[in-house]
Design a protein around this motif. Structure first.
Motif, PDB file in Angstrom:
ATOM      1  N   PHE A   1       0.797  -1.227   0.000  1.00  0.00           N
ATOM      2  CA  PHE A   1       0.000   0.000   0.000  1.00  0.00           C
ATOM      3  C   PHE A   1       0.830   1.277   0.000  1.00  0.00           C
ATOM      4  CE2 PHE A   1      -2.197  -3.468   2.150  1.00  0.00           C
ATOM      5  CZ  PHE A   1      -3.178  -3.697   1.201  1.00  0.00           C
ATOM      6  N   LYS A   2       2.147   1.134   0.031  1.00  0.00           N
ATOM      7  CA  LYS A   2       3.023   2.308  -0.012  1.00  0.00           C
ATOM      8  C   LYS A   2       2.825   3.008  -1.358  1.00  0.00           C
ATOM      9  CE  LYS A   2       7.506   3.603   1.550  1.00  0.00           C
ATOM     10  NZ  LYS A   2       8.572   3.129   2.385  1.00  0.00           N
ATOM     11  N   GLY A   3       2.636   4.299  -1.328  1.00  0.00           N
ATOM     12  CA  GLY A   3       2.397   5.058  -2.543  1.00  0.00           C
ATOM     13  C   GLY A   3       0.926   5.114  -2.932  1.00  0.00           C
ATOM     14  N   ILE A   4       0.111   4.313  -2.272  1.00  0.00           N
ATOM     15  CA  ILE A   4      -1.334   4.306  -2.531  1.00  0.00           C
ATOM     16  C   ILE A   4      -2.064   4.969  -1.375  1.00  0.00           C
ATOM     17  CG2 ILE A   4      -3.371   2.831  -2.821  1.00  0.00           C
ATOM     18  CD1 ILE A   4      -1.464   0.860  -4.269  1.00  0.00           C
ATOM     19  N   LEU A   5      -1.674   4.615  -0.163  1.00  0.00           N
ATOM     20  CA  LEU A   5      -2.297   5.169   1.037  1.00  0.00           C
ATOM     21  C   LEU A   5      -1.285   5.984   1.825  1.00  0.00           C
ATOM     22  CD1 LEU A   5      -4.267   2.157   2.544  1.00  0.00           C
ATOM     23  CD2 LEU A   5      -5.206   4.102   1.304  1.00  0.00           C
ATOM     24  N   ALA A   6      -1.781   6.982   2.529  1.00  0.00           N
ATOM     25  CA  ALA A   6      -0.949   7.729   3.465  1.00  0.00           C
ATOM     26  C   ALA A   6      -0.576   6.804   4.624  1.00  0.00           C
ATOM     27  CB  ALA A   6      -1.707   8.949   3.969  1.00  0.00           C
ATOM     28  N   SER A   7       0.412   7.210   5.390  1.00  0.00           N
ATOM     29  CA  SER A   7       0.901   6.379   6.496  1.00  0.00           C
ATOM     30  C   SER A   7      -0.184   5.931   7.478  1.00  0.00           C
ATOM     31  CB  SER A   7       2.009   7.106   7.253  1.00  0.00           C
ATOM     32  OG  SER A   7       3.122   7.265   6.412  1.00  0.00           O
ATOM     33  N   PRO A   8      -1.131   6.808   7.871  1.00  0.00           N
ATOM     34  CA  PRO A   8      -2.170   6.325   8.800  1.00  0.00           C
ATOM     35  C   PRO A   8      -2.988   5.166   8.219  1.00  0.00           C
ATOM     36  CG  PRO A   8      -2.146   8.710   8.790  1.00  0.00           C
ATOM     37  CD  PRO A   8      -1.246   8.260   7.673  1.00  0.00           C
ATOM     38  N   GLY A   9      -3.287   5.237   6.945  1.00  0.00           N
ATOM     39  CA  GLY A   9      -4.028   4.158   6.300  1.00  0.00           C
ATOM     40  C   GLY A   9      -3.220   2.878   6.228  1.00  0.00           C
ATOM     41  N   GLN A  10      -1.940   3.005   5.923  1.00  0.00           N
ATOM     42  CA  GLN A  10      -1.066   1.840   5.883  1.00  0.00           C
ATOM     43  C   GLN A  10      -0.990   1.182   7.258  1.00  0.00           C
ATOM     44  OE1 GLN A  10       2.797   2.561   4.017  1.00  0.00           O
ATOM     45  NE2 GLN A  10       1.889   4.302   2.945  1.00  0.00           N
ATOM     46  N   ARG A  11      -0.859   2.005   8.296  1.00  0.00           N
ATOM     47  CA  ARG A  11      -0.787   1.470   9.660  1.00  0.00           C
ATOM     48  C   ARG A  11      -2.099   0.806  10.065  1.00  0.00           C
ATOM     49  NH1 ARG A  11       2.109   6.344  10.517  1.00  0.00           N
ATOM     50  NH2 ARG A  11       0.226   7.341  11.369  1.00  0.00           N
ATOM     51  N   ALA A  12      -3.212   1.391   9.653  1.00  0.00           N
ATOM     52  CA  ALA A  12      -4.526   0.825   9.998  1.00  0.00           C
ATOM     53  C   ALA A  12      -4.678  -0.573   9.411  1.00  0.00           C
ATOM     54  CB  ALA A  12      -5.642   1.741   9.496  1.00  0.00           C
ATOM     55  N   LEU A  13      -4.278  -0.734   8.162  1.00  0.00           N
ATOM     56  CA  LEU A  13      -4.370  -2.057   7.534  1.00  0.00           C
ATOM     57  C   LEU A  13      -3.398  -3.029   8.187  1.00  0.00           C
ATOM     58  CD1 LEU A  13      -4.704  -1.085   3.762  1.00  0.00           C
ATOM     59  CD2 LEU A  13      -6.516  -1.795   5.329  1.00  0.00           C
ATOM     60  N   ALA A  14      -2.170  -2.589   8.434  1.00  0.00           N
ATOM     61  CA  ALA A  14      -1.176  -3.462   9.060  1.00  0.00           C
ATOM     62  C   ALA A  14      -1.620  -3.906  10.455  1.00  0.00           C
ATOM     63  CB  ALA A  14       0.173  -2.747   9.136  1.00  0.00           C
ATOM     64  N   ALA A  15      -2.318  -3.027  11.162  1.00  0.00           N
ATOM     65  CA  ALA A  15      -2.753  -3.349  12.520  1.00  0.00           C
ATOM     66  C   ALA A  15      -3.719  -4.527  12.565  1.00  0.00           C
ATOM     67  CB  ALA A  15      -3.405  -2.120  13.162  1.00  0.00           C
ATOM     68  N   ILE A  16      -4.450  -4.746  11.468  1.00  0.00           N
ATOM     69  CA  ILE A  16      -5.358  -5.904  11.444  1.00  0.00           C
ATOM     70  C   ILE A  16      -4.820  -7.018  10.546  1.00  0.00           C
ATOM     71  CG2 ILE A  16      -7.386  -4.558  12.093  1.00  0.00           C
ATOM     72  CD1 ILE A  16      -8.296  -4.773   9.140  1.00  0.00           C
ATOM     73  N   GLY A  17      -3.535  -6.928  10.202  1.00  0.00           N
ATOM     74  CA  GLY A  17      -2.864  -8.009   9.497  1.00  0.00           C
ATOM     75  C   GLY A  17      -2.992  -7.997   7.982  1.00  0.00           C
ATOM     76  N   ILE A  18      -3.399  -6.871   7.407  1.00  0.00           N
ATOM     77  CA  ILE A  18      -3.517  -6.783   5.949  1.00  0.00           C
ATOM     78  C   ILE A  18      -2.226  -6.204   5.400  1.00  0.00           C
ATOM     79  CG2 ILE A  18      -4.778  -5.801   4.005  1.00  0.00           C
ATOM     80  CD1 ILE A  18      -7.225  -5.589   5.826  1.00  0.00           C
ATOM     81  N   GLU A  19      -1.493  -7.027   4.639  1.00  0.00           N
ATOM     82  CA  GLU A  19      -0.215  -6.608   4.080  1.00  0.00           C
ATOM     83  C   GLU A  19      -0.217  -6.578   2.559  1.00  0.00           C
ATOM     84  OE1 GLU A  19       2.643  -9.285   5.677  1.00  0.00           O
ATOM     85  OE2 GLU A  19       2.441  -8.525   7.716  1.00  0.00           O
ATOM     86  N   ASN A  20      -1.248  -7.156   1.936  1.00  0.00           N
ATOM     87  CA  ASN A  20      -1.269  -7.183   0.471  1.00  0.00           C
ATOM     88  C   ASN A  20      -2.707  -7.132  -0.040  1.00  0.00           C
ATOM     89  OD1 ASN A  20      -2.315  -9.970   0.300  1.00  0.00           O
ATOM     90  ND2 ASN A  20      -0.299 -10.527   1.091  1.00  0.00           N
ATOM     91  N   PHE A  21      -2.847  -6.991  -1.339  1.00  0.00           N
ATOM     92  CA  PHE A  21      -4.165  -6.822  -1.938  1.00  0.00           C
ATOM     93  C   PHE A  21      -5.018  -8.080  -1.857  1.00  0.00           C
ATOM     94  CE2 PHE A  21      -1.805  -3.323  -3.825  1.00  0.00           C
ATOM     95  CZ  PHE A  21      -2.666  -2.283  -3.523  1.00  0.00           C
ATOM     96  N   GLU A  22      -4.395  -9.235  -1.881  1.00  0.00           N
ATOM     97  CA  GLU A  22      -5.160 -10.476  -1.760  1.00  0.00           C
ATOM     98  C   GLU A  22      -5.825 -10.546  -0.391  1.00  0.00           C
ATOM     99  OE1 GLU A  22      -1.986 -10.350  -2.988  1.00  0.00           O
ATOM    100  OE2 GLU A  22      -2.546 -10.678  -5.071  1.00  0.00           O
ATOM    101  N   GLN A  23      -5.089 -10.167   0.640  1.00  0.00           N
ATOM    102  CA  GLN A  23      -5.665 -10.149   1.984  1.00  0.00           C
ATOM    103  C   GLN A  23      -6.755  -9.084   2.082  1.00  0.00           C
ATOM    104  OE1 GLN A  23      -2.038  -9.485   4.135  1.00  0.00           O
ATOM    105  NE2 GLN A  23      -1.849 -11.649   4.698  1.00  0.00           N
ATOM    106  N   LEU A  24      -6.521  -7.921   1.488  1.00  0.00           N
ATOM    107  CA  LEU A  24      -7.503  -6.843   1.514  1.00  0.00           C
ATOM    108  C   LEU A  24      -8.811  -7.280   0.879  1.00  0.00           C
ATOM    109  CD1 LEU A  24      -8.196  -3.854   2.084  1.00  0.00           C
ATOM    110  CD2 LEU A  24      -7.244  -3.332  -0.176  1.00  0.00           C
ATOM    111  N   SER A  25      -8.741  -8.077  -0.180  1.00  0.00           N
ATOM    112  CA  SER A  25      -9.941  -8.498  -0.895  1.00  0.00           C
ATOM    113  C   SER A  25     -10.822  -9.438  -0.072  1.00  0.00           C
ATOM    114  CB  SER A  25      -9.573  -9.155  -2.229  1.00  0.00           C
ATOM    115  OG  SER A  25      -8.954 -10.408  -2.027  1.00  0.00           O
ATOM    116  N   GLU A  26     -10.336  -9.893   1.068  1.00  0.00           N
ATOM    117  CA  GLU A  26     -11.126 -10.744   1.952  1.00  0.00           C
ATOM    118  C   GLU A  26     -12.023  -9.932   2.894  1.00  0.00           C
ATOM    119  OE1 GLU A  26      -8.376 -13.340   3.923  1.00  0.00           O
ATOM    120  OE2 GLU A  26      -7.586 -14.104   2.026  1.00  0.00           O
TER     121      GLU A  26
END
Length: 67
Positions: free
Chosen positions: A7-32
């Protein structure tokens, strides 16, 4: 330890941290997750969601419809 962040370059740091905090590191995981679930995260706003929709679509993915 450094992890890959799709998500680097797509989301600002707060958004990246929010996703990482719930274990989302890639688009495949996000799609769940549903769009509503992601929108509930602190650090994800309308602009971030628009960017995520575009990035998912470019990879042939989308948010989950329901859980």
């Amino acid at each position: 330890m450094t992890t890959k962040n799709d998500f680097k370059g797509i989301l600002a740091s707060p958004g990246q941290r929010a996703l990482a905090a719930i274990g989302i590191e890639n688009f495949e995981q996000l799609s769940e997750f549903t769009e509503a679930e992601v929108m509930e995260l602190h650090g994800i706003g309308k602009n971030g969601m628009n960017r995520l929709h575009i990035a998912l679509a470019e990879k042939g993915l989308s948010f989950a419809l329901k859980k």
